[in-house]
Design a protein around this motif. Structure first.
Motif, mmCIF file in Angstrom:
data_model
loop_
_atom_site.group_PDB
_atom_site.id
_atom_site.type_symbol
_atom_site.label_atom_id
_atom_site.label_comp_id
_atom_site.label_asym_id
_atom_site.label_seq_id
_atom_site.Cartn_x
_atom_site.Cartn_y
_atom_site.Cartn_z
ATOM 1 N N ALA A 38 0.826 -1.210 0.000
ATOM 2 C CA ALA A 38 0.000 0.000 0.000
ATOM 3 C C ALA A 38 0.861 1.261 0.000
ATOM 4 C CB ALA A 38 -0.969 -0.022 1.162
ATOM 5 N N ASP A 39 0.987 1.954 1.124
ATOM 6 C CA ASP A 39 1.745 3.206 1.192
ATOM 7 C C ASP A 39 3.148 3.027 1.772
ATOM 8 O OD1 ASP A 39 -0.443 4.581 0.184
ATOM 9 O OD2 ASP A 39 -1.315 4.806 2.179
ATOM 10 N N GLN A 40 3.618 1.812 1.910
ATOM 11 C CA GLN A 40 4.909 1.555 2.544
ATOM 12 C C GLN A 40 6.087 1.586 1.577
ATOM 13 O OE1 GLN A 40 4.742 -2.121 4.700
ATOM 14 N NE2 GLN A 40 2.772 -1.649 5.601
ATOM 15 N N ALA A 41 5.822 1.612 0.293
ATOM 16 C CA ALA A 41 6.912 1.537 -0.682
ATOM 17 C C ALA A 41 6.734 2.588 -1.767
ATOM 18 C CB ALA A 41 6.959 0.150 -1.314
ATOM 19 N N PHE A 42 7.848 3.021 -2.325
ATOM 20 C CA PHE A 42 7.817 3.922 -3.472
ATOM 21 C C PHE A 42 7.969 3.066 -4.719
ATOM 22 C CE2 PHE A 42 9.716 6.684 -6.621
ATOM 23 C CZ PHE A 42 8.789 7.704 -6.622
ATOM 24 N N VAL A 43 6.991 3.105 -5.586
ATOM 25 C CA VAL A 43 6.962 2.258 -6.778
ATOM 26 C C VAL A 43 7.114 3.131 -8.015
ATOM 27 C CG1 VAL A 43 5.581 0.623 -8.110
ATOM 28 C CG2 VAL A 43 5.463 0.608 -5.623
ATOM 29 N N VAL A 44 8.005 2.731 -8.914
ATOM 30 C CA VAL A 44 8.213 3.443 -10.171
ATOM 31 C C VAL A 44 7.745 2.537 -11.308
ATOM 32 C CG1 VAL A 44 9.904 4.492 -11.718
ATOM 33 C CG2 VAL A 44 10.218 4.642 -9.237
ATOM 34 N N ASP A 45 6.784 3.006 -12.064
ATOM 35 C CA ASP A 45 6.267 2.258 -13.203
ATOM 36 C C ASP A 45 7.045 2.664 -14.446
ATOM 37 O OD1 ASP A 45 4.877 0.983 -15.193
ATOM 38 O OD2 ASP A 45 2.960 1.957 -14.779
ATOM 39 N N LEU A 46 7.950 1.806 -14.901
ATOM 40 C CA LEU A 46 8.763 2.115 -16.077
ATOM 41 C C LEU A 46 8.002 1.899 -17.384
ATOM 42 C CD1 LEU A 46 12.219 0.723 -14.935
ATOM 43 C CD2 LEU A 46 11.423 3.087 -14.943
ATOM 44 N N LEU A 47 6.787 1.368 -17.302
ATOM 45 C CA LEU A 47 5.953 1.280 -18.493
ATOM 46 C C LEU A 47 5.306 2.623 -18.808
ATOM 47 C CD1 LEU A 47 4.273 -2.212 -18.015
ATOM 48 C CD2 LEU A 47 6.199 -1.599 -19.478
ATOM 49 N N ASP A 48 5.313 3.523 -17.841
ATOM 50 C CA ASP A 48 4.871 4.907 -18.088
ATOM 51 C C ASP A 48 6.024 5.594 -18.815
ATOM 52 O OD1 ASP A 48 4.388 7.662 -17.969
ATOM 53 O OD2 ASP A 48 3.460 7.534 -15.996
ATOM 54 N N SER A 49 5.808 5.944 -20.067
ATOM 55 C CA SER A 49 6.900 6.463 -20.896
ATOM 56 C C SER A 49 7.530 7.724 -20.309
ATOM 57 C CB SER A 49 6.424 6.717 -22.327
ATOM 58 O OG SER A 49 5.379 7.649 -22.342
ATOM 59 N N TYR A 52 10.039 6.452 -17.768
ATOM 60 C CA TYR A 52 11.138 5.762 -18.445
ATOM 61 C C TYR A 52 12.084 6.749 -19.121
ATOM 62 C CZ TYR A 52 13.715 2.777 -21.597
ATOM 63 O OH TYR A 52 14.721 2.155 -22.278
ATOM 64 N N LEU A 53 11.524 7.679 -19.882
ATOM 65 C CA LEU A 53 12.358 8.638 -20.612
ATOM 66 C C LEU A 53 13.121 9.553 -19.655
ATOM 67 C CD1 LEU A 53 9.939 9.514 -23.534
ATOM 68 C CD2 LEU A 53 12.022 8.111 -23.641
ATOM 69 N N ARG A 54 12.465 9.998 -18.604
ATOM 70 C CA ARG A 54 13.119 10.879 -17.632
ATOM 71 C C ARG A 54 14.283 10.167 -16.952
ATOM 72 N NH1 ARG A 54 12.313 15.333 -14.411
ATOM 73 N NH2 ARG A 54 13.003 15.113 -12.276
ATOM 74 N N LEU A 55 14.065 8.949 -16.504
ATOM 75 C CA LEU A 55 15.121 8.207 -15.813
ATOM 76 C C LEU A 55 16.223 7.757 -16.766
ATOM 77 C CD1 LEU A 55 12.941 6.188 -13.317
ATOM 78 C CD2 LEU A 55 14.534 8.041 -12.780
ATOM 79 N N ALA A 57 17.244 9.506 -19.354
ATOM 80 C CA ALA A 57 18.022 10.699 -19.687
ATOM 81 C C ALA A 57 18.857 11.194 -18.507
ATOM 82 C CB ALA A 57 17.088 11.807 -20.153
ATOM 83 N N ALA A 58 18.336 11.093 -17.296
ATOM 84 C CA ALA A 58 19.026 11.644 -16.124
ATOM 85 C C ALA A 58 18.724 10.801 -14.887
ATOM 86 C CB ALA A 58 18.599 13.091 -15.905
ATOM 87 N N PRO A 59 19.283 9.608 -14.802
ATOM 88 C CA PRO A 59 18.953 8.715 -13.682
ATOM 89 C C PRO A 59 19.348 9.259 -12.316
ATOM 90 C CG PRO A 59 20.744 7.804 -15.001
ATOM 91 C CD PRO A 59 20.223 9.004 -15.739
ATOM 92 N N TRP A 60 20.325 10.158 -12.259
ATOM 93 C CA TRP A 60 20.770 10.688 -10.971
ATOM 94 C C TRP A 60 19.718 11.602 -10.339
ATOM 95 C CZ3 TRP A 60 22.840 11.829 -15.696
ATOM 96 C CH2 TRP A 60 22.596 13.099 -16.194
ATOM 97 N N ARG A 61 18.766 12.093 -11.128
ATOM 98 C CA ARG A 61 17.722 12.952 -10.571
ATOM 99 C C ARG A 61 16.679 12.168 -9.800
ATOM 100 N NH1 ARG A 61 16.131 17.169 -15.314
ATOM 101 N NH2 ARG A 61 18.041 18.369 -15.257
ATOM 102 N N GLY A 62 16.479 10.929 -10.154
ATOM 103 C CA GLY A 62 15.428 10.147 -9.520
ATOM 104 C C GLY A 62 14.074 10.486 -10.114
#
Length: 87
Positions: A38-49, A52-55, A57-62
């Motif tokens: 539920a709210d205990q984890a931060f989830v990143v959906d890399l299928l959301d373009s 994906y594109l942001r990370l 191009a600049a993975p150090w930004r998060g």
């Protein structure tokens, strides 16, 4: 529809270390995360373009709204901020 009893306990696994959850499409990975974390984890959906594109191009930004790299405040904000090594 009844809920399936899962053998995998994500809460205890996450308490020990971070992890990736991989598997075939439509097998319940997202449902499992929503049910157990539920709210205990931060989830990143890399299928959301956008993510994906942001990370890519600049993975150090998060990701936007997520935890930033160690030693920096916040995540994914625009703008500079020195420090850190970039490959």
């Amino acid at each position: 529809m009844s809920e399936i009893k899962r053998a995998l306990d994500l809460v205890s696994l996450l308490a020990k270390k971070s992890f990736f959850l991989f598997g075939p499409r439509a097998t319940g990975k997202s449902t499992l995360i929503r049910q157990q974390l539920a709210d205990q984890a931060f989830v990143v959906d890399l299928l959301d373009s956008r993510n994906y594109l942001r990370l890519s191009a600049a993975p150090w930004r998060g990701p936007p709204g997520g935890p930033g790299p160690p030693g920096r405040r916040g995540g994914g904000g625009a703008g500079g901020g020195g420090g850190g090594q970039r490959a």
